[in-house]
Every structure is written in C-alpha cells, then in structure tokens.
Design a protein around this motif. Structure first.
Motif, PDB file in Angstrom:
ATOM      1  N   THR A  10       4.333 -11.455  -2.676  1.00 37.95           N
ATOM      2  CA  THR A  10       3.942 -10.790  -3.930  1.00 37.95           C
ATOM      3  C   THR A  10       3.730 -11.864  -4.995  1.00 37.95           C
ATOM      4  N   THR A  50       0.072  -9.350  -2.086  1.00 35.84           N
ATOM      5  CA  THR A  50      -0.031  -8.339  -3.154  1.00 35.84           C
ATOM      6  C   THR A  50      -0.022  -9.060  -4.491  1.00 35.84           C
ATOM      7  N   HIS A  52       0.179  -8.465  -8.706  1.00 32.74           N
ATOM      8  CA  HIS A  52       0.410  -7.573  -9.851  1.00 32.74           C
ATOM      9  C   HIS A  52       0.394  -8.383 -11.134  1.00 32.74           C
ATOM     10  N   ARG A  56       1.212  -4.399 -15.360  1.00 28.73           N
ATOM     11  CA  ARG A  56       1.264  -3.319 -14.367  1.00 28.73           C
ATOM     12  C   ARG A  56       2.726  -3.038 -13.967  1.00 28.73           C
ATOM     13  N   LEU A  57       3.522  -4.092 -13.856  1.00 29.45           N
ATOM     14  CA  LEU A  57       4.940  -3.868 -13.536  1.00 29.45           C
ATOM     15  C   LEU A  57       5.636  -3.073 -14.645  1.00 29.45           C
ATOM     16  N   GLU A  60       4.036   0.649 -14.467  1.00 30.34           N
ATOM     17  CA  GLU A  60       4.326   1.420 -13.256  1.00 30.34           C
ATOM     18  C   GLU A  60       5.521   0.780 -12.533  1.00 30.34           C
ATOM     19  N   ASP A  62       7.471   1.498 -10.335  1.00 27.76           N
ATOM     20  CA  ASP A  62       7.577   1.570  -8.859  1.00 27.76           C
ATOM     21  C   ASP A  62       7.156   0.256  -8.193  1.00 27.76           C
ATOM     22  N   TYR A  63       6.254  -0.464  -8.837  1.00 27.18           N
ATOM     23  CA  TYR A  63       5.754  -1.711  -8.235  1.00 27.18           C
ATOM     24  C   TYR A  63       6.818  -2.814  -8.168  1.00 27.18           C
ATOM     25  N   TRP A  64       7.919  -2.624  -8.886  1.00 20.90           N
ATOM     26  CA  TRP A  64       9.004  -3.606  -8.761  1.00 20.90           C
ATOM     27  C   TRP A  64       9.495  -3.679  -7.314  1.00 20.90           C
ATOM     28  N   ARG A  65       9.223  -2.604  -6.567  1.00 25.07           N
ATOM     29  CA  ARG A  65       9.554  -2.596  -5.142  1.00 25.07           C
ATOM     30  C   ARG A  65       8.907  -3.795  -4.445  1.00 25.07           C
ATOM     31  N   ASP A  66       7.668  -4.112  -4.832  1.00 27.28           N
ATOM     32  CA  ASP A  66       6.975  -5.251  -4.204  1.00 27.28           C
ATOM     33  C   ASP A  66       7.645  -6.581  -4.552  1.00 27.28           C
ATOM     34  N   GLN A 180      -7.528  -6.877  -6.825  1.00 28.29           N
ATOM     35  CA  GLN A 180      -6.245  -6.226  -7.116  1.00 28.29           C
ATOM     36  C   GLN A 180      -5.891  -6.286  -8.609  1.00 28.29           C
TER      37      GLN A 180
END
Ligand code: SF4
Length: 574
Positions: A10, A50, A52, A56-57, A60, A62-66, A180
């Motif tokens: 990431t 990936t 980001h 964007r983090l 959203e 949820d993208y912290w998952r990446d 991306q």
C-alpha cells in the motif's frame, strides 16, 4: 525470504511541496509513480499495489484496512516549502505516526520528509529529522529504496540514488498508478521531472541537497508522457527542475536543441494533451545567456498551452539579503529577465492565429508564458528596508508596462542541512507584523492592477473546474501551473468544468461568467457581473426574453457585449 509475487503493497501519498516539485492534488508528484514502477520492476504484480491519497484515507476510513493489512506500507510525503492548498490537505505528522502504528507489515517512508518534519506544515517554522515511528526512512531515493527492499526480501537497503536507466524504466512502468488517484482522469495533472539538483546554493533551499544538476534525457521524459497519456492523463507540468532553461546543458547554460527535442517529443506522443506548463526558470540564466535563452523561451511558448508561468526565484530585491544568503540574481538582473520573457513569450494565441496582422479586438486568451516572482521573507540580513525594496521592484515592473502572472510572497522554513538552519525562524517571527502590512499593500497596489493587465475583461478561460461554494458564489480553477482562482455568481454544480469569461478582478482572483452567457438563460447575478450592465438593464433583459439574437436585446452599454453573450436556448427561455 518474501516472494515479490505474493507481496501486497500500500502506497499512501501524504503529498509533497518542494522548491522544484509539487504533488498536492490536482497534482500527482513523481514519487508514487516511480515507486510503483520500481515495485513492478522488482517483481510485485500491479494488482497487488494499492495507492491512496491521505485525503481518501480521511474521507473513507475503511481504507485504513489497506494500511493495516499490507505486507509493505510505503508512505510518501514532506513539505519543504509551506503553502495553503485548495485541492488537498497534506498529511500532518500525527497522521503519519498513526500509519506506522496501524500497519502490521514492514513500513518505509520517503520523499522530502527525509529532510525534516515541523510541528505542523506552516511557514516560519523550524524542522527536525524524525522517523515518525516507521521501520525505515529512505535517506536516498525512495524509489531505489523500495526496489532494493523488495529485492532483499524486506530485510533492508542501502541508501542510494537511482540512475537514469532506472528512472526511465520506473517512470514508464509506474504510470498505471494514476488510475487509482481520486482525481483521475479529468482533474489530474502529472508533475514531470527533467532534472534534479542545482548549480547554485541559496541558503534556505533544499534543492542543492540533491547535488549539481543531473538531467533526464528527452527520450526518458517523452517515454513517460507517452505511458501516462496511455493511462488517460491529459495535463502535464514540467515542474520538477530548478531551471527549465538549463535543461540538457552543462548545468548552467541553456541548450535550446534539448528543449526542442523535449517539447516537440511530448507534443508528438501526446497530441491531444490539454495542458503543458512548466514551473521554475532561473532569471540568472536569461541574463547570462540572453540569446540562447530567448531561443529556449520561444521554443517553450510555441509548444506550451496558454497561461503558463515561469517562476523566478528573486527571493529578495535587497542587496544585503542577497549577499548574506548567496542569492544569485539582483533586482536589476531579474527585471531584465522579466522583460525578455514578456518580449518572447507574452503573446496571446490569437496574436498568432491565421488573422495575424489583423486587429483581433480585445484579447481572448491568457498570454502563452509570463514570469512569476517568488519573494521570501525572514532571510538572514532582512531589515525594514528589504520590504520597501521588494515593493519598489514590483512597482517598477508594473510601471514599465510588463506583465507578471503571479507574485508569491512567503516566509522561510528553515531545514537542517541548509545554511538557514542556524538562523531558523527567528527573523521571520520578529518581522511578522511588517510582513503582514507589506503583503496587504502588494496585494492591493500591484496584484490587482497586474491581474487586470494579464486577464482583461473578456479574457476566456476554458475548462474551469468548479471546486467549492462560498458566499453564494462558485469558485474554480483551470488545471495548470498557478491557475487563477475564478469566482462565478451563484451556486453551480461542483466537480464539472465550464468555460468562463473574465468580468472583474480581485487581488488574486477574478470574477467570471459562463462563456458565452446566454441572454435567454442568464441569472440576474450573472448579467450584473458583466461590466456596464446594472440592475436596471439586467432586469430589462430578463423581462424582454426571449431573443433570437443578441442585437434583439438592444443593449446600450459602453462594452462590446459580443465578448460575453450569445442568444440561444430559446426553448429553455420560453
Ligand atoms: S537557484 Fe537557489 S532557490 Fe533556486 S533551486 Fe537553486 S539553490 Fe534553490
């Protein structure tokens, strides 16, 4: 040993702003593109990479998952010049630390963050080196570090710089990452590198930390543009260099042939590009090699798109400040350079259209290339008189009839490794009030009349991207280098682009109306924004709709309204 084939990576882009490299949206810097290319070159499959942006983090979570789950987290960022940005907010040190804590895999950070981190991203601050709890900090080139780290099975790397072959390969192989980016494809501008390093040694600047200039040969840059345009990029800025005029030369003198190969090569591989701008040009090059520079400037103006700016780092017009900080250009030399750029590149596209020699009426587009002036405050030796000298320099440019596209005034950030690190932010802090007063004066007395000269009423700015609403207006900008901020009456739908015509000027922004403005459809606010149309006339226009032609409206104004309006959309008006 970790197999690159199975590695998930990431990349988080915290944005960069360096003296000669910009990467806050809508810009994408070279770092994520090169790093992605280096990863692919080291054997990591594209679909396991990936990308980001920090925004964007934030938007959203949820993208912290990446960030958490990647085998390798690569953070890219660092501000070595401070600024305020509309398109994105750079990562703050606390957010970067949170990334290191969140990541379960190996963590590496790189980019100008290696030069130091302040408490916050602001001017008049001091910085220190900090690893922000990452496992590795790339002290050389981050793209070389990430390549070597993957090759070593995530064990480690030696700090090194990449070579020309590597950058040529990685720049092309990493172009896919732009897809991306949240701004892809329409509202994204790719920063292009032509060289790094500088032949000069100004006290405050981080660019000499890259050493003397090294250039990427034209095929390397052109190949990258080709790859980026295959992935939908239409906007480019040749911004990653200390001096575009020195491109491909001995480090100081211009080489017009190299510039021609670069610019014509780009036009050839990306014939449909919509923006081709540059950033930095050193005025001293123009003064020392005026003829070769004139030729280089002509080549640029023939191939670029209108509204281009050559940022001149005058930094100070005060000889004492120049002396104490190794500044390489005097006020008089900078004035001569301003004059030469105006003479060679200050023309507007309509000046050279097929109707050359015919009076084309009022200007309709921005000039091809104009100088911008950078002034820096808080430098060693600064005194009250410094402010007066700077203002007088700008006033002279205006009084003698030349154009500046923009004046950038800021306070110094002191970095370790630069000569300013001893002085730090002390002078900038001491002079804060003086700085504020002077800045306001320059905005009022010089910026505004200069803007009227550069973009008189009727100037058309195509493809203004609408960004935000404020006080009942919509604000937007074109893509490009230092784009003008445009305020449009009324709240229009955001995230789309429209053509506008300039009708009025603020200190650093213009008011515009949609171009051409349809008399059968325009709002009262839009009509009254046009010079010469008051409330009464606007009211009459609205009441007497519809019109077959503009002439039917029978408007008596001193202004030539054909610059702004049309009459169509009858079905809409009825
Ligand atoms: S001329 Fe000075 S300010 Fe410009 S890049 Fe070189 S060292 Fe930095």
């Amino acid at each position: 040993m970790t197999d690159p084939e199975t590695l998930s990576v990431t990349i988080v882009d915290g944005y960069v702003d360096e003296p000669a490299h910009f990467g806050v949206p809508p810009y994408i810097s070279t770092y994520p593109r090169y790093a992605a290319g280096a990863l692919v070159d080291a054997g990591v499959p594209r679909d396991r990479i990936t990308y980001h942006t920090i925004d964007r983090l934030r938007d959203e979570p949820d993208y912290w998952r990446d960030v958490d789950e990647a085998d390798l987290l690569l953070y890219l960022g660092g501000m070595t010049v401070p600024g305020k940005y509309v398109g994105g907010t750079p990562a703050e040190p606390d957010e970067v630390r949170k990334m290191a804590w969140t990541a379960s895999g190996t963590t590496l950070m790189g980019g100008p963050v290696k030069f130091g981190v302040g408490d916050e991203n602001a001017g008049a601050t001091e910085t220190e080196r900090d690893d922000l709890d990452f496992d590795f900090v790339a002290k050389g080139d981050v793209e070389a570090a990430v390549y070597d780290l993957v090759e070593s099975g995530l064990e480690g790397f030696n700090n090194r710089m990449r070579d020309v072959d590597e950058v040529s390969r990685w720049a092309q192989e990493g172009a896919f990452i732009v897809e991306q980016h949240p701004n892809h494809p329409d509202h994204l501008i790719a920063e292009l590198e032509t060289s790094r390093g500088c032949a000069y040694r100004c006290s405050f600047c981080t660019e000499p930390l890259y050493g003397n200039p090294t250039f990427r040969p034209p095929p390397s840059v052109v190949g990258e543009v080709d790859a980026l345009s295959d992935y939908g990029v239409k906007h480019f800025r040749i911004g990653r260099q200390a001096d575009i005029l020195a491109y491909g030369g001995d480090g100081e003198a211009p080489n017009p042939d190299a510039l021609r190969q670069l610019y014509s090569g780009i036009r050839e591989v990306a014939p449909d590009l919509e923006t081709l701008h540059l950033d930095n040009m050193n005025p001293i090059t123009i003064v020392e090699w005026p003829e070769a520079s004139r030729e280089g400037i002509r080549i640029i103006a023939e191939h670029n798109t209108p509204g281009d700016t050559a940022a001149f780092g005058l930094e100070s017009a005060d000889p004492i400040v120049q002396e104490e900080n190794n500044l390489n250009v005097t006020a008089e030399e900078c004035f001569q350079a301003v004059k030469i750029v105006n003479e060679e590149a200050g023309w507007r596209p309509e000046d050279r259209s097929e109707t050359e020699g015919v009076d084309n009426g009022p200007p309709t587009r921005l000039p091809k290339l104009l100088p911008g002036i950078n002034l820096l405050h808080g430098l060693k030796g600064e005194r009250e008189e410094t402010y007066e000298r700077n203002r007088e320099f700008l006033q002279r440019v205006y009084d003698e009839g030349y154009m500046l596209r923009r004046i950038n005034i800021r306070q110094v950030m002191a970095f370790d490794g630069t000569e300013m690190s001893d002085t730090g932010a002390a002078i900038a802090n001491e002079h804060k009030q003086l700085f504020k007063r002077y800045k306001t004066r320059v905005r009022e007395e010089i910026d505004q009349p200069m803007l009227e000269r550069v973009a008189p009423p009727g100037t058309v700015l195509p493809n203004v991207h609408l960004e935000y609403h404020q006080d009942g207006k919509t604000f937007g900008r074109q893509l490009g280098t230092y784009p003008l901020l445009v305020g449009i009456p009324g709240e229009r739908e955001l995230e789309r682009t429209i053509d506008i015509a300039v009708v009025d000027h603020g200190y650093r922004s213009v008011t515009g109306v949609p171009y051409p403005l349809d008399l059968n459809d325009a709002s009262m606010d839009e009509l009254t924004a046009i010079p010469g149309i008051g409330d009464r006339t606007a009211g009459d226009i609205v009441v007497n709709r519809p019109y077959e032609t503009v002439a039917d409206a029978d408007l008596e104004t001193q202004f030539d309204l054909s610059q702004f309006v049309t009459a169509r959309g009858l079905e809409h008006a009825r």
